[in-house]
Design an enzyme around this catalytic site. Sequence first.
Site, PDB file in Angstrom:
ATOM      1  CG  ASP A 118      -1.271   6.375  -7.270  1.00 21.01           C
ATOM      2  OD1 ASP A 118      -1.564   7.384  -6.598  1.00 21.01           O
ATOM      3  OD2 ASP A 118      -1.609   5.229  -6.946  1.00 21.01           O
ATOM      4  CG  ASP A 122     -12.708  -3.169 -10.844  1.00 22.42           C
ATOM      5  OD1 ASP A 122     -12.542  -4.305 -10.354  1.00 22.42           O
ATOM      6  OD2 ASP A 122     -12.107  -2.780 -11.854  1.00 22.42           O
TER       7      ASP A 122
END
Length: 735
Positions: free
Chosen positions: A145, A450
């Site tokens: 990223d 998550d």
Amino acid sequence: MEEKGVGEKECVPLFETKEGRLRGVYKVFSCTIFVAISLIWVFRVVNMGTVTNGRWAWIAVFISELGFGLYWIITQSVRWRILYQTPFKHRLFHRYGEANLPAVDIFVCTADPMLEPPCMVINTILSAMAYNYPSNKLSVYLSDDGGSELTFYALLKASIFSKHWSPFCRRFNVEPRSPESYFATQNCSNSTAEFAQAWLFIKKLYEDMKSEIESAVAMGKVPEDARNEHRGFSQWNPKTTKQDHPSIVQIIIDGRDKSDVDGEGFQLPTVVYVAREKRPNYPHHFKAGAINTLIRVSSEISNAPFILNLDCDMYSNNADTIREILCFFMDEKKGHDIAYVQFPQNYNNITKNDHYANSYLVINEFELGGISGYGASLYCGTGCLHRRESLSGTYLKDYKTECDIKLERNDNRTIEELNEGSKALTTCTYEQGTQWGKEMGLVYGTPVEDIATGLVISCRGWKSIYYNPERKAFVGVAPTSLEVACVQHKRWSEGMFQVFFSKYCPFIYGHGKINFGVQMGYCNYLLWAPMSLPTLCYLIVSPICLLHGIPLFPQLSSPWSLAFAYAFLANYGYSLCEYLSCGSTAKGWWNLQRMKLIHRTTSYLFGFLDAMTKQLGLSQTNFSITDKAVTDDIQKRYEQEVIDFGGSPIMLTILATVALLNLFGLIGGIKRIMMDLESNSSQLIVQIMLCSLMVLINLPVFEALFIRNDKGCISSLVMLKSIVLAALTLYLAPF
């Protein structure tokens, strides 16, 4: 593969489930603690009318005890039924053989080459490439990223080194298969001449590669000769930055190409570098956005039916892990209901007494297994293997079992065509108007994507498994300073509390969809942040009242004191036994209590405040990357188990102020009892004991304030602020 119906072996399960022992005894024991907690509440209500001095303090302490009690009840859901799973990998291989095993895509995410050193990242990559699994069925994807050419350069170097590393691992069956960890713990003494020669050769190759990568990182640029050798570097230009860069997809090793083989002629796994497009004016949704991009890119290139995701610092520690995990998914009777299998997070740098409480022994051994007792598991973001369909928004009732193992893509496109085709899936605008981040992929809107994603998958009817093998499957690097540990816990607590206040609250989103025990199990962690409030209240109100001679607890001769004593001793006595049963030390348990206190008065407090400001629309969600780079002086203090108090002055001021409040309150309370100024001074004994306990647990804080002079001590400015704040709080309190 053996034909169905031919042998009875196909009916033999590929894994078994066993329930933890003595759960019935524990249920009785926990009921006795609940009775004591209830009596404490009754004591507060019954005696509230008799309080003439410090009524507000009494009410505040009662509310705190109410919060403690309710949270304790929630935590019991994960201890009433604990399940342990055991896979039979030899049965899997015997039943399916290598030819019929499914393909697996492995996702590794990184975001900043300065905070997450490329050498650490490639060690995770190399360990994933070297599994005891058919290499032509493995594809490893690195999401960068940060869009850094340094990370790309490191991955290129690792792909070359893997041609020697993989055969070495396979030939000598070495463990672990992260080169850095392996060479740090293993040597070639007392071995055969063949192994010693191979060991020295491969170690020199690794050291040379590591030196080249670290030199490039130190210079901040890729060597010109390397840039000229690989056309992939043409994707970068001087304007490329971490937050502003185009889509870059590069297949570095093509698993379909018969010429991409290691030194022994075996096919290498596919290796792909992905840097999704990032622009300042477009939301990128942090790690969740990165993984969703990888889901799309992998579906274009390899489209394996199973996806294993790892943090960049969590290398594989067991070469047979994939074989073990697939036993759960490929069991004929129970496998098709399973969406994902979650492993615990383990670390290779835990000190003997774990002074930062990084090991999460009780959570890993009991609590996560307790949630699994209800047919679900928390998705923890790393060390988790998913069925691809479960991440695509598919409900279990709509899932067709015949698609389970037949998803591999048979693609004849060239590498260039695959690279270009995949880039279209990584643009900033691709997800606009789609269900990505809502019904598809990981959900958006929280730093703990998550946890929310795992809840959503469970509510779609899927089951999940928590598996804690004897040999750790994945091993990472634990925080080595208090600042990093606090930043990590602040992010977790803030994100989880955001989930509790969002539409994904387990009691709302999961109502009627998942077991009530699972809902409570989630809230065991989602409520970390608000538990800072009753803790702070207790730690502040008690010493203030002690100094002013205001009793908050019954006399030791009163029958009511038995409820307080039993609730405290039974709860913490069991906690100590639970911790020791995990193989740690009593000092380690004491350090755990200290870190719980520190986190509740700092990390969780700020996590709570930030979560509330975001809930009110006063700020936006952000994501803090924990620094994985460690200096020598910090590492030295860590190995000596000396707490490093370098970090946020605001957090340290609160921590030191609370510690000093209890010290001053203890001194004032002892003086009051010795002088016996009032007839009710004997009622202050419990508060004396409580403040004494807080002083003992904060001894490292006092050392850092008044004794230590190293770089890890608390600064004089923080000390001065804390003393002034503590003194003003004690003497200006409205009691």
